[in-house]
Design a protein around this motif. Structure first.
Motif, mmCIF file in Angstrom:
data_model
loop_
_atom_site.group_PDB
_atom_site.id
_atom_site.type_symbol
_atom_site.label_atom_id
_atom_site.label_comp_id
_atom_site.label_asym_id
_atom_site.label_seq_id
_atom_site.Cartn_x
_atom_site.Cartn_y
_atom_site.Cartn_z
ATOM 1 N N GLY A 5 0.738 -1.283 -0.016
ATOM 2 C CA GLY A 5 -0.123 -0.070 -0.085
ATOM 3 C C GLY A 5 0.878 1.088 0.068
ATOM 4 O O GLY A 5 0.349 2.396 -0.271
ATOM 5 N N HIS A 6 2.113 1.172 0.217
ATOM 6 C CA HIS A 6 3.006 2.295 0.383
ATOM 7 C C HIS A 6 4.351 2.056 -0.705
ATOM 8 O O HIS A 6 5.329 2.170 -0.223
ATOM 9 C CB HIS A 6 3.507 2.520 1.778
ATOM 10 C CG HIS A 6 2.177 2.724 2.654
ATOM 11 N ND1 HIS A 6 1.757 4.124 2.772
ATOM 12 C CD2 HIS A 6 1.703 1.908 3.376
ATOM 13 C CE1 HIS A 6 0.739 4.086 3.802
ATOM 14 N NE2 HIS A 6 0.740 2.556 3.915
ATOM 15 N N GLN B 264 9.145 -10.615 -13.834
ATOM 16 C CA GLN B 264 7.875 -10.253 -12.991
ATOM 17 C C GLN B 264 7.944 -10.298 -11.392
ATOM 18 O O GLN B 264 8.417 -11.445 -11.058
ATOM 19 C CB GLN B 264 6.263 -10.794 -13.523
ATOM 20 C CG GLN B 264 5.169 -10.174 -13.091
ATOM 21 C CD GLN B 264 4.733 -11.004 -11.804
ATOM 22 O OE1 GLN B 264 4.901 -12.214 -11.750
ATOM 23 N NE2 GLN B 264 4.235 -10.042 -10.598
ATOM 24 N N ALA B 265 7.802 -9.401 -10.645
ATOM 25 C CA ALA B 265 7.887 -9.654 -9.364
ATOM 26 C C ALA B 265 6.856 -8.177 -8.649
ATOM 27 O O ALA B 265 6.468 -7.554 -9.291
ATOM 28 C CB ALA B 265 9.485 -9.054 -8.976
ATOM 29 N N HIS B 266 6.927 -8.300 -7.407
ATOM 30 C CA HIS B 266 5.936 -7.572 -6.729
ATOM 31 C C HIS B 266 6.759 -6.345 -5.880
ATOM 32 O O HIS B 266 7.655 -6.879 -5.339
ATOM 33 C CB HIS B 266 4.792 -8.232 -5.922
ATOM 34 C CG HIS B 266 5.093 -8.982 -4.701
ATOM 35 N ND1 HIS B 266 5.357 -8.445 -3.658
ATOM 36 C CD2 HIS B 266 5.121 -10.289 -4.580
ATOM 37 C CE1 HIS B 266 5.447 -9.540 -2.788
ATOM 38 N NE2 HIS B 266 5.455 -10.606 -3.511
ATOM 39 N N PRO C 85 5.053 -6.023 5.884
ATOM 40 C CA PRO C 85 5.750 -5.316 7.334
ATOM 41 C C PRO C 85 5.495 -6.135 8.525
ATOM 42 O O PRO C 85 4.368 -5.806 9.134
ATOM 43 C CB PRO C 85 5.288 -4.059 7.186
ATOM 44 C CG PRO C 85 3.755 -4.155 6.801
ATOM 45 C CD PRO C 85 3.539 -5.346 5.947
ATOM 46 N N GLN C 86 6.514 -6.822 8.921
ATOM 47 C CA GLN C 86 6.302 -7.497 10.498
ATOM 48 C C GLN C 86 7.620 -7.124 11.084
ATOM 49 O O GLN C 86 8.470 -7.187 10.608
ATOM 50 C CB GLN C 86 6.202 -8.969 10.136
ATOM 51 C CG GLN C 86 5.036 -9.653 9.707
ATOM 52 C CD GLN C 86 4.004 -9.677 10.590
ATOM 53 O OE1 GLN C 86 4.052 -10.013 12.048
ATOM 54 N NE2 GLN C 86 2.808 -9.509 10.167
ATOM 55 N N LYS C 87 7.259 -6.697 12.549
ATOM 56 C CA LYS C 87 8.018 -6.570 13.547
ATOM 57 C C LYS C 87 8.177 -7.126 14.642
ATOM 58 O O LYS C 87 6.841 -7.366 15.139
ATOM 59 C CB LYS C 87 8.536 -4.861 13.678
ATOM 60 C CG LYS C 87 7.198 -4.200 14.108
ATOM 61 C CD LYS C 87 7.607 -2.496 14.400
ATOM 62 C CE LYS C 87 6.134 -2.032 14.693
ATOM 63 N NZ LYS C 87 6.437 -0.518 14.792
ATOM 64 N N ALA C 88 9.409 -7.471 15.363
ATOM 65 C CA ALA C 88 9.169 -8.083 16.637
ATOM 66 C C ALA C 88 8.519 -7.566 17.732
ATOM 67 O O ALA C 88 8.545 -6.135 17.595
ATOM 68 C CB ALA C 88 10.685 -8.292 17.120
ATOM 69 N N ILE D 156 -1.549 -8.113 -0.249
ATOM 70 C CA ILE D 156 -2.851 -7.883 0.225
ATOM 71 C C ILE D 156 -4.313 -8.389 -0.753
ATOM 72 O O ILE D 156 -5.043 -7.406 -0.698
ATOM 73 C CB ILE D 156 -2.812 -6.767 0.977
ATOM 74 C CG1 ILE D 156 -2.615 -5.398 -0.146
ATOM 75 C CG2 ILE D 156 -1.941 -6.298 2.264
ATOM 76 C CD1 ILE D 156 -2.755 -4.089 0.375
ATOM 77 N N GLY D 157 -3.970 -9.285 -1.572
ATOM 78 C CA GLY D 157 -4.957 -9.667 -2.308
ATOM 79 C C GLY D 157 -4.683 -9.626 -3.784
ATOM 80 O O GLY D 157 -5.604 -9.466 -4.672
ATOM 81 N N LEU D 158 -3.500 -9.626 -4.159
ATOM 82 C CA LEU D 158 -3.176 -9.722 -5.715
ATOM 83 C C LEU D 158 -3.523 -8.435 -6.523
ATOM 84 O O LEU D 158 -3.832 -8.525 -7.513
ATOM 85 C CB LEU D 158 -3.332 -10.634 -6.207
ATOM 86 C CG LEU D 158 -3.032 -12.321 -5.759
ATOM 87 C CD1 LEU D 158 -3.831 -13.370 -6.469
ATOM 88 C CD2 LEU D 158 -1.641 -12.349 -5.793
#
Ligand SMILES: [Zn+2]
Length: 481
Positions: free
Chosen positions: A28-29, A75-77, A82-85, A149-151
């Motif tokens: 999204g960013h 092709q790549a995305h 974003p996961q953090k401890a 988040i949903g292709l």
């Protein structure tokens, strides 16, 4: 300590990976990263296009003498998860990733995800497009937004962004096999209107299925962990007229295997007798399913409901559920993967007091999931339900005679000294979404080894990334010679 700049001295792919890690790009960013890459590509004289959604296509023209060679799209995305401890104050919108290198591993020290899913794919695509030593035909990079988040980027892509002959999806996270197919599917719902009658005399009861593992309705469906709703329906069939049901619910999404199911009602027999019948049935189920060791039914006293389902409705609803097909329908030996399946994921009460049963058919072959969806429709309607199908998405059907796959295998023989097994994923991937708009494209998915992605333990194998960068060049040479 070694840095990505040190690695970039021996392989230019790390220069791009370093740039990606330094530029925030959670789902999204992606704009900062898209602009940074566009600027870099324009600086190299490549053609850059953006679509209305923000997806990026970069084109490199054919070298003189290679004008007739097929166009290869990498092709790549653009986005990362974003996961953090817990306790970390890392800011995914502003901070560069704190990349560390330990032996053959690149990671973020357990503090955050690394985003090699799919930063590795983006870096590989940019690196090969800007390789001046490579003389070849037309190449392109297709970089999508919001895959995680949903292709979403793939769904919004204009057809002209898919112009080309071959597409290499660099997002499988795996270099020990090729992926050459993925599942499509649809959400199916049956809506039932219960008839209610006055509550008969008896003991108020709540029955729950406990201890099941659940899992992903595509990736885990072959593990036979057991579906809570199927088990509950089976128990209600055994209890027969000894229970009057007032409610039946559990689960929240169709793409997770049901691990919870809960029924309330009134018992004609003692709670202990009902528990005994449930324990006996659970024992039988344990011998036919790989249900977790603490799986069971919990029968407890509860408030007496003000009304219960009519006998007729209860009997029909239970018969509908026990006979609704669930699990693996077809297995592909060729791809060593589930080909067609359906999962009962959710049973819930709607706002207007009706009962909604949701399930999710999937298959590599669109005709097969469509057939399952049609049979679910007849099944729900036969038992008096209304049928709804939502959010269909196409599958990517495996083609064993693919020229691209053969060229990929030849390149592997050179780099790895062997051919690789070919598999398919029983879940959605971006190439599935591309299929209807670009039926001409031959596609293949291959990528460096990225472990524990979507977690703070994620790490990328350095040697694997470099091998894939050599493989891509061999593949281009093979297809453009
Ligand atoms: Zn990915």
């Amino acid at each position: 300590m070694k840095t990505l700049s040190d690695l970039a001295k021996r392989n230019s792919v790390w220069r791009f990976f370093e740039m990606i890690c330094a530029t925030p790009h959670p789902s999204g960013h992606e704009e900062k990263l898209a602009q940074r890459l566009a600027q870099e590509a324009e600086g190299e004289g490549l053609q850059v296009r953006r679509d209305a959604f923000g997806n990026l296509r970069i084109d490199r023209k054919a070298a003189p003498g290679f004008e007739k060679a097929p166009c290869i799209i990498f092709q790549a995305h653009l986005d990362m998860v974003p996961q953090k401890a817990p306790g970390s104050d890392f800011d995914f919108l502003n901070d560069p990733l704190k990349v560390q290198i330990t032996e053959d591993r690149i990671h973020c020290g357990g503090e955050t995800t690394l985003g090699a899913d799919d930063g590795s794919g983006v870096a590989l695509a940019l690196d090969i497009l800007t390789d001046r030593e490579l003389r070849c035909g037309a190449l392109a990079a297709l970089l999508t937004r919001e895959e995680e988040i949903g292709l979403n980027g793939a769904r919004e892509l204009p057809a002209e962004f898919l112009e080309g002959d071959f597409l290499i999806n660099l997002d499988s996270g795996c270099d020990d096999c090729f992926y050459a197919g993925c599942a499509g599917g649809v959400e199916n719902y049956g809506i039932f209107t219960p008839e209610y009658i006055q509550t008969p005399s008896g003991t108020g009861v709540k029955i729950e299925v406990t201890g099941l593992e659940g899992g992903h309705s595509g990736a885990d469906i072959h593990l036979k962990r057991g579906n809570a709703h199927k088990f509950m329906a089976g128990l209600l069939e055994i209890l027969g007229e000894n229970i009057s049901v007032a409610s039946f619910k559990g689960g929240s999404v169709v793409n997770a295997i049901s691990r919870e199911s809960e029924v309330t009602g009134v018992l004609k027999i003692a709670l202990d007798d009902a528990q005994r019948a449930a324990d006996l049935y659970a024992k039988k189920l344990r011998s036919t399913f790989n249900a977790a060791p603490d799986f069971g039914f919990l029968v407890r006293a509860a408030a007496t409901p003000p009304q219960v389902w009519s006998r007729k409705f209860q009997k029909e609803f239970v018969a509908m559920l026990t006979s609704l097909p669930d699990g693996v329908f077809k297995f592909s030996e060729e791809l060593n993967s589930v080909e067609t399946s359906c999962n009962i994921g959710v049973i819930a009460e709607t706002e207007d007091g009706r009962i909604k049963v949701g399930c999710h058919p999937r298959s590599f072959d669109d005709a097969q999931w469509e057939a399952v969806s049609d049979s679910n429709k007849s099944h729900f309607e036969k038992f008096g339900g209304e049928f709804i199908a939502e959010g269909p998405y196409p599958g990517w059907k495996f083609k064993s005679d693919s020229r691209l796959l053969e060229a990929g295998q030849k390149a592997c023989e050179k780099i790895y000294g062997k051919r690789l097994p070919v598999r398919a994923i029983h879940a959605g991937l971006e190439p599935g979404i591309f299929t209807p708009a670009a039926p001409q494209l031959e596609m293949l998915s291959f990528a460096p080894m990225d472990h524990h992605c979507h977690t703070t333990e994620e790490y990328l194998e350095i040697s694997s990334m470099e091998k894939v960068s050599y493989w891509l060049r061999e593949l281009v040479k093979g297809l453009h010679s």
